[in-house]
Motif scaffolding. Structure first.
Motif, PDB file in Angstrom:
ATOM      1  N   ALA A 136      -0.976  17.003  -2.117  1.00  0.00           N
ATOM      2  CA  ALA A 136       0.233  16.175  -2.437  1.00  0.00           C
ATOM      3  C   ALA A 136       1.533  16.344  -1.587  1.00  0.00           C
ATOM      4  N   VAL A 137       1.724  17.571  -1.169  1.00  0.00           N
ATOM      5  CA  VAL A 137       3.094  17.746  -0.454  1.00  0.00           C
ATOM      6  C   VAL A 137       3.156  16.894   0.764  1.00  0.00           C
ATOM      7  N   PRO A 138       2.170  17.219   1.784  1.00  0.00           N
ATOM      8  CA  PRO A 138       2.254  15.978   2.618  1.00  0.00           C
ATOM      9  C   PRO A 138       2.209  14.765   2.508  1.00  0.00           C
ATOM     10  N   THR A 139       1.670  14.318   1.497  1.00  0.00           N
ATOM     11  CA  THR A 139       1.583  12.856   1.120  1.00  0.00           C
ATOM     12  C   THR A 139       2.932  12.224   0.769  1.00  0.00           C
ATOM     13  N   ILE A 143       5.723  13.738   1.595  1.00  0.00           N
ATOM     14  CA  ILE A 143       6.546  13.664   2.795  1.00  0.00           C
ATOM     15  C   ILE A 143       6.377  12.378   3.700  1.00  0.00           C
ATOM     16  N   ALA A 144       4.822  12.003   3.761  1.00  0.00           N
ATOM     17  CA  ALA A 144       4.590  10.635   4.426  1.00  0.00           C
ATOM     18  C   ALA A 144       5.160   9.800   3.924  1.00  0.00           C
ATOM     19  N   TYR A 145       5.090   9.543   2.432  1.00  0.00           N
ATOM     20  CA  TYR A 145       5.564   8.402   1.565  1.00  0.00           C
ATOM     21  C   TYR A 145       7.341   8.041   1.758  1.00  0.00           C
ATOM     22  N   ASN A 146       8.116   9.206   1.893  1.00  0.00           N
ATOM     23  CA  ASN A 146       9.487   9.236   1.984  1.00  0.00           C
ATOM     24  C   ASN A 146       9.442   8.784   3.401  1.00  0.00           C
ATOM     25  N   TYR A 147       8.858   9.288   4.372  1.00  0.00           N
ATOM     26  CA  TYR A 147       9.248   9.018   5.731  1.00  0.00           C
ATOM     27  C   TYR A 147       8.804   7.478   6.031  1.00  0.00           C
ATOM     28  N   LEU A 148       7.681   6.956   5.563  1.00  0.00           N
ATOM     29  CA  LEU A 148       7.389   5.589   5.359  1.00  0.00           C
ATOM     30  C   LEU A 148       8.483   4.626   4.793  1.00  0.00           C
ATOM     31  N   VAL A 149       8.967   4.937   3.794  1.00  0.00           N
ATOM     32  CA  VAL A 149      10.174   4.333   3.068  1.00  0.00           C
ATOM     33  C   VAL A 149      11.390   4.137   3.819  1.00  0.00           C
ATOM     34  N   SER A 150      11.664   5.351   4.446  1.00  0.00           N
ATOM     35  CA  SER A 150      12.708   5.343   5.270  1.00  0.00           C
ATOM     36  C   SER A 150      12.624   4.247   6.415  1.00  0.00           C
ATOM     37  N   ARG A 151      11.496   4.392   7.152  1.00  0.00           N
ATOM     38  CA  ARG A 151      11.228   3.045   8.149  1.00  0.00           C
ATOM     39  C   ARG A 151      11.142   1.894   7.401  1.00  0.00           C
ATOM     40  N   VAL A 152      10.740   1.457   6.181  1.00  0.00           N
ATOM     41  CA  VAL A 152      10.991   0.221   5.658  1.00  0.00           C
ATOM     42  C   VAL A 152      12.607  -0.233   5.322  1.00  0.00           C
ATOM     43  N   GLN A 153      13.324   1.023   5.291  1.00  0.00           N
ATOM     44  CA  GLN A 153      14.642   0.714   5.019  1.00  0.00           C
ATOM     45  C   GLN A 153      15.302   0.201   6.432  1.00  0.00           C
ATOM     46  N   ASN A 154      15.069   0.906   7.424  1.00  0.00           N
ATOM     47  CA  ASN A 154      15.622   0.778   8.854  1.00  0.00           C
ATOM     48  C   ASN A 154      15.264  -0.809   9.341  1.00  0.00           C
ATOM     49  N   LEU A 155      13.921  -1.204   8.883  1.00  0.00           N
ATOM     50  CA  LEU A 155      13.517  -2.402   9.185  1.00  0.00           C
ATOM     51  C   LEU A 155      14.304  -3.629   8.252  1.00  0.00           C
ATOM     52  N   VAL A 156      14.592  -3.383   7.119  1.00  0.00           N
ATOM     53  CA  VAL A 156      15.164  -4.214   6.230  1.00  0.00           C
ATOM     54  C   VAL A 156      16.562  -4.383   6.568  1.00  0.00           C
ATOM     55  N   LEU A 157      17.186  -3.218   7.106  1.00  0.00           N
ATOM     56  CA  LEU A 157      18.638  -3.302   7.721  1.00  0.00           C
ATOM     57  C   LEU A 157      18.760  -4.329   8.927  1.00  0.00           C
ATOM     58  N   ASP A 158      17.494  -4.013   9.642  1.00  0.00           N
ATOM     59  CA  ASP A 158      17.632  -4.751  10.933  1.00  0.00           C
ATOM     60  C   ASP A 158      17.263  -6.356  10.553  1.00  0.00           C
ATOM     61  N   MET A 159      16.655  -6.597   9.494  1.00  0.00           N
ATOM     62  CA  MET A 159      16.507  -7.786   9.062  1.00  0.00           C
ATOM     63  C   MET A 159      17.796  -8.660   8.495  1.00  0.00           C
ATOM     64  N   ARG A 182       0.850  -1.194  -0.089  1.00  0.00           N
ATOM     65  CA  ARG A 182       0.144  -0.081  -0.089  1.00  0.00           C
ATOM     66  C   ARG A 182       0.948   1.308  -0.083  1.00  0.00           C
ATOM     67  N   LEU A 183       2.110   1.097  -0.115  1.00  0.00           N
ATOM     68  CA  LEU A 183       3.117   2.377  -0.290  1.00  0.00           C
ATOM     69  C   LEU A 183       2.738   2.908  -1.640  1.00  0.00           C
ATOM     70  N   VAL A 184       2.403   2.117  -2.570  1.00  0.00           N
ATOM     71  CA  VAL A 184       2.236   2.479  -3.987  1.00  0.00           C
ATOM     72  C   VAL A 184       1.091   3.480  -4.158  1.00  0.00           C
ATOM     73  N   VAL A 185       0.037   3.378  -3.022  1.00  0.00           N
ATOM     74  CA  VAL A 185      -1.032   4.431  -2.983  1.00  0.00           C
ATOM     75  C   VAL A 185      -0.767   5.564  -2.717  1.00  0.00           C
ATOM     76  N   LEU A 186       0.205   5.722  -1.763  1.00  0.00           N
ATOM     77  CA  LEU A 186       0.653   7.232  -1.191  1.00  0.00           C
ATOM     78  C   LEU A 186       1.376   7.714  -2.113  1.00  0.00           C
ATOM     79  N   ALA A 187       2.375   7.144  -2.960  1.00  0.00           N
ATOM     80  CA  ALA A 187       3.171   7.643  -3.946  1.00  0.00           C
ATOM     81  C   ALA A 187       2.092   7.893  -5.229  1.00  0.00           C
TER      82      ALA A 187
END
Length: 204
Positions: free
Chosen positions: A154-157, A159-175, A95-100
């Motif tokens: 569009a602007v806050p959406t 920003i929210a998308y990039n924030y969530l992508v960064s959270r995904v990257q952090n979780l992937v690094l932990d994995m 569902r991240l693609v929905v935000l993008a």
């Protein structure tokens, strides 16, 4: 504007759902891996698997795949952990693609509304022949309203998308970090047991 408002509500719902999901998925990977190591050192693999089942998030699922396949070859164990990792990454990115998409199309929808508004305004001008400056200003203001609304969404959406992508990257690094640590630990443990068995066999 109703369409833009509907997209804004969808984006907000997706963002809140993903934030809640990521909050549950975020764990202290170091403490979790240490707990798994202690269980495996005691030879209690069932306890280690139960700990993985009780721990939410992708890290636990990847580690569990390694423990379940600890008795297989090194390549097979790593492949099972990679498969589990790919499954968890797909779940995190869902569902991240929905935000993008919303961040990209809301300005276009707003601009489209502006174009329709300008068309309507020029139609009024044609019919009125000599509109007053106030009428022209009012028509332009109404036409630009949807463009502003699209950008406001569009602007806050984005920003929210990039924030969530960064959270995904952090979780992937932990994995990846946890998977490498557990895989190395299980391999060394397996090699140590094989050496012990070989020594015992030689003494016999």
């Amino acid at each position: 504007m109703w369409l833009i408002l509907a997209l804004a509500l969808i984006a907000l719902a997706v963002f809140l759902e993903k934030v809640f999901h990521f909050h549950r998925a975020q764990i202290n990977a170091t403490d979790f891996v240490n707990g798994i190591r202690n269980s495996v050192k005691r030879g209690n693999l069932i306890e280690a698997i139960a700990l993985c089942d009780e721990t939410p998030g992708p890290v636990a699922q990847v580690v569990k795949a390694g423990i379940v396949n600890h008795d297989r070859s090194r390549d097979e164990m790593r492949e099972s952990m990679q498969d589990a990792g790919r499954t968890e990454v797909a779940r995190l990115e869902r569902r991240l693609v929905v935000l993008a998409t919303i961040a990209q199309i809301t300005p276009l929808i707003g601009f489209l509304g502006t174009v329709f508004g300008m068309i309507q305004m020029f139609k009024v001008i044609q019919e009125a022949q000599l509109p007053s400056p106030g009428q022209l200003a009012g028509g332009v203001w109404q036409a630009l309203y949807t463009t502003a609304g699209g950008l406001v969404v569009a602007v806050p959406t984005y920003i929210a998308y990039n924030y969530l992508v960064s959270r995904v990257q952090n979780l992937v690094l932990d994995m990846e970090k946890s998977a490498n640590e557990i895989a190395g630990f299980l391999m060394r443990r397996g090699e140590g047991r094989e050496q012990e068995n070989g020594t015992v066999a030689a003494l016999r």
